[in-house]
Write a protein that holds these residues in place. Sequence first.
Motif, PDB file in Angstrom:
ATOM      1  N   HIS A 177       1.184  -1.042   0.183  1.00 23.91           N
ATOM      2  CA  HIS A 177       0.568  -0.167  -0.181  1.00 23.91           C
ATOM      3  C   HIS A 177       1.075   1.282  -0.054  1.00 23.91           C
ATOM      4  N   GLU A 178       2.161   1.198   0.025  1.00 18.53           N
ATOM      5  CA  GLU A 178       3.182   2.579   0.325  1.00 18.53           C
ATOM      6  C   GLU A 178       3.910   2.719  -1.361  1.00 18.53           C
ATOM      7  N   VAL A 179       4.261   1.404  -1.092  1.00 11.51           N
ATOM      8  CA  VAL A 179       5.252   0.649  -1.891  1.00 11.51           C
ATOM      9  C   VAL A 179       6.090   2.207  -3.116  1.00 11.51           C
ATOM     10  N   PHE A 180       4.879   2.599  -3.579  1.00  8.80           N
ATOM     11  CA  PHE A 180       4.806   4.453  -4.363  1.00  8.80           C
ATOM     12  C   PHE A 180       4.886   5.215  -4.179  1.00  8.80           C
ATOM     13  N   ASP A 181       4.297   5.691  -2.477  1.00  4.14           N
ATOM     14  CA  ASP A 181       4.852   6.731  -1.868  1.00  4.14           C
ATOM     15  C   ASP A 181       6.228   6.729  -1.204  1.00  4.14           C
ATOM     16  N   LEU A 182       6.915   5.335  -0.794  1.00  6.54           N
ATOM     17  CA  LEU A 182       8.005   5.766  -0.732  1.00  6.54           C
ATOM     18  C   LEU A 182       9.495   5.756  -1.467  1.00  6.54           C
ATOM     19  N   VAL A 183       8.904   4.988  -2.710  1.00  2.74           N
ATOM     20  CA  VAL A 183       9.575   6.045  -4.277  1.00  2.74           C
ATOM     21  C   VAL A 183       9.743   6.705  -4.597  1.00  2.74           C
ATOM     22  N   GLY A 184       8.603   7.702  -3.936  1.00 10.92           N
ATOM     23  CA  GLY A 184       8.749   9.084  -4.645  1.00 10.92           C
ATOM     24  C   GLY A 184       8.969   9.852  -3.954  1.00 10.92           C
ATOM     25  N   PHE A 185       9.519   9.782  -2.276  1.00 12.97           N
ATOM     26  CA  PHE A 185       9.801  10.066  -1.285  1.00 12.97           C
ATOM     27  C   PHE A 185      11.570  10.398  -1.198  1.00 12.97           C
ATOM     28  N   ALA A 186      11.915   8.466  -1.394  1.00 11.56           N
ATOM     29  CA  ALA A 186      13.683   8.472  -1.664  1.00 11.56           C
ATOM     30  C   ALA A 186      13.924   9.244  -3.098  1.00 11.56           C
ATOM     31  N   LEU A 218       6.504  -7.847  -4.891  1.00 13.78           N
ATOM     32  CA  LEU A 218       6.540  -7.057  -4.817  1.00 13.78           C
ATOM     33  C   LEU A 218       6.890  -6.002  -5.670  1.00 13.78           C
ATOM     34  N   ARG A 219       8.418  -6.608  -6.816  1.00 12.46           N
ATOM     35  CA  ARG A 219       8.293  -5.559  -7.613  1.00 12.46           C
ATOM     36  C   ARG A 219       8.023  -5.186  -9.024  1.00 12.46           C
ATOM     37  N   ALA A 220       6.545  -7.163  -9.096  1.00 10.89           N
ATOM     38  CA  ALA A 220       5.354  -7.152 -10.379  1.00 10.89           C
ATOM     39  C   ALA A 220       4.768  -5.680 -10.017  1.00 10.89           C
ATOM     40  N   LEU A 221       4.209  -5.880  -9.198  1.00  6.30           N
ATOM     41  CA  LEU A 221       4.144  -4.207  -8.537  1.00  6.30           C
ATOM     42  C   LEU A 221       4.159  -3.229  -9.099  1.00  6.30           C
ATOM     43  N   ILE A 222       5.633  -2.574  -8.714  1.00  9.90           N
ATOM     44  CA  ILE A 222       6.271  -1.536  -8.775  1.00  9.90           C
ATOM     45  C   ILE A 222       6.254  -1.597 -10.454  1.00  9.90           C
ATOM     46  N   GLU A 223       6.181  -2.779 -11.091  1.00  6.04           N
ATOM     47  CA  GLU A 223       6.104  -2.670 -12.381  1.00  6.04           C
ATOM     48  C   GLU A 223       4.864  -2.515 -12.876  1.00  6.04           C
ATOM     49  N   THR A 224       3.304  -2.077 -12.355  1.00  9.45           N
ATOM     50  CA  THR A 224       2.764  -1.921 -13.326  1.00  9.45           C
ATOM     51  C   THR A 224       2.661  -0.231 -13.638  1.00  9.45           C
ATOM     52  N   ARG A 225       3.350   0.043 -12.815  1.00  8.25           N
ATOM     53  CA  ARG A 225       3.368   1.554 -12.794  1.00  8.25           C
ATOM     54  C   ARG A 225       4.756   2.533 -13.117  1.00  8.25           C
ATOM     55  N   LEU A 226       5.475   1.665 -13.253  1.00  5.53           N
ATOM     56  CA  LEU A 226       6.882   2.247 -13.304  1.00  5.53           C
ATOM     57  C   LEU A 226       7.702   1.653 -14.412  1.00  5.53           C
ATOM     58  N   GLU A 227       8.865   1.966 -14.790  1.00  4.73           N
ATOM     59  CA  GLU A 227       9.304   1.174 -15.270  1.00  4.73           C
ATOM     60  C   GLU A 227      10.748   0.419 -15.119  1.00  4.73           C
ATOM     61  N   LEU A 228      10.805  -0.121 -14.297  1.00  3.95           N
ATOM     62  CA  LEU A 228      12.424  -0.878 -14.354  1.00  3.95           C
ATOM     63  C   LEU A 228      13.614  -1.904 -14.810  1.00  3.95           C
ATOM     64  N   PRO A 238      24.991  -6.891  -0.840  1.00  6.04           N
ATOM     65  CA  PRO A 238      23.301  -8.085  -1.612  1.00  6.04           C
ATOM     66  C   PRO A 238      22.790  -7.551  -1.982  1.00  6.04           C
ATOM     67  N   ALA A 239      22.371  -6.617  -2.669  1.00  8.71           N
ATOM     68  CA  ALA A 239      21.650  -5.588  -3.141  1.00  8.71           C
ATOM     69  C   ALA A 239      21.857  -5.950  -4.609  1.00  8.71           C
ATOM     70  N   ARG A 240      20.694  -6.475  -5.057  1.00  9.60           N
ATOM     71  CA  ARG A 240      20.840  -6.198  -6.565  1.00  9.60           C
ATOM     72  C   ARG A 240      19.638  -4.686  -7.266  1.00  9.60           C
ATOM     73  N   TYR A 241      20.097  -4.173  -7.506  1.00 11.56           N
ATOM     74  CA  TYR A 241      19.504  -2.783  -7.580  1.00 11.56           C
ATOM     75  C   TYR A 241      18.587  -2.680  -9.573  1.00 11.56           C
ATOM     76  N   ALA A 242      18.162  -1.579  -9.277  1.00 16.98           N
ATOM     77  CA  ALA A 242      17.473  -1.764 -10.653  1.00 16.98           C
ATOM     78  C   ALA A 242      16.629  -0.056 -10.612  1.00 16.98           C
ATOM     79  N   ARG A 243      16.951   0.779 -11.931  1.00 20.00           N
ATOM     80  CA  ARG A 243      16.506   1.843 -12.376  1.00 20.00           C
ATOM     81  C   ARG A 243      15.121   2.128 -12.808  1.00 20.00           C
ATOM     82  N   VAL A 244      14.745   3.680 -11.898  1.00 22.00           N
ATOM     83  CA  VAL A 244      12.909   3.919 -12.608  1.00 22.00           C
ATOM     84  C   VAL A 244      13.271   5.050 -13.208  1.00 22.00           C
ATOM     85  N   GLY A 245      12.833   4.557 -14.925  1.00 19.47           N
ATOM     86  CA  GLY A 245      13.204   5.155 -15.541  1.00 19.47           C
ATOM     87  C   GLY A 245      12.345   6.731 -15.550  1.00 19.47           C
ATOM     88  N   SER A 246      11.053   6.967 -14.807  1.00 19.50           N
ATOM     89  CA  SER A 246      10.463   8.395 -14.576  1.00 19.50           C
ATOM     90  C   SER A 246      11.309   9.514 -13.690  1.00 19.50           C
TER      91      SER A 246
END
Length: 337
Positions: A177-186, A218-228, A238-246
């Motif tokens: 419920h908060e994933v997009f708000d967290l991405v936007g804030f960060a 969770l990643r599949a949910l993110i990709e419904t609105r953001l391009e990774l 250990p983190a594996r990273y993806a860049r958000v297009g927008s």
Amino acid sequence: MHPSPAPCAMVDLFGRRITYLRLSVTDRCDLRCVYCMAEDMTFLPRDQVLSIEELDRLASVFIGMGVTKLRITGGEPLVRKGIMDLFGALSRHLSCGALKELTLTTNGTQLSRHADALARCGVKRLNVSLDTLDPARFRAITRRGTLGQVMDGIRAALEAGLKVKLNAVALAGLTEHEVFDLVGFAHGNGMDLTFIETMPLGDVGADRIDQYLPLDRLRALIETRLELTDTAERTGGPARYARVGSTGGRIGFITPMSHSFCESCNRVRVSATGVLHTCLGQEDACDLKTPLRASPEDGPLHAAIAGAIRAKPRGHDFVIDRGGAPALARHMSALGG
């Protein structure tokens, strides 16, 4: 104290070079996050915890053996009395070039008081644990925390010139419920954001499996609105990273449960009591406090560390099993790059 033996590279039997130490300075914390601690905690007697001088000596031995990245953890490291004395002492290894990075993971509650001093000690970046942007949810997750205090800490760190990465534990029924708000804030504040799968760590008085949210979902949910777009960038953890297009910002994924990252593991952990753990998901343990306190010479300490590195297991054994999760007694702060 006598000079240490000549430096030796720490390489395990699988050819992995150990260059990253996570050093816990306390088991205490001013929060009681539901995935990390029971509400009524019994903490270690202070005489069992390494002193600031012992922590400095132990870290210095690891650096002499080849560690180039040192992360200070807890509990919450900034509640430890004398913690800035430790950062000040360890900064000498940055000055001489033996240590490439000195950093920490914090819950942010004490950060507004210490951000400037951390920057003066040579800390360039740090991780702040932040699972929600909603004050009421924050209070519920931490059982006692105030979101505004953490936000003040993040602001102070950014103003001090520190690079901040946010760590969010993925919790079923909340993070979705908060994933997009967290991405936007960060990303709106120039910060990376890393999601961490919750693990069966310790006795927290709850069914950890019910909290488990696989990050592929969770990643599949993110990709419904953001391009990774996946990237090969790494920050040493250990983190594996993806860049958000927008936004151009990065999202990290740490997946100890669903996808092992053991093949590239370059890190070990030492508890506040001086116990060396070479694998997050194994019950391995090597006592370093005894040789540390038994002699002012570092030879026995070197030998104990080298032996533990040689015995470092190939990988962890986390299993999703509703019949019961292993009590591994580890802190979530051991993750987070």
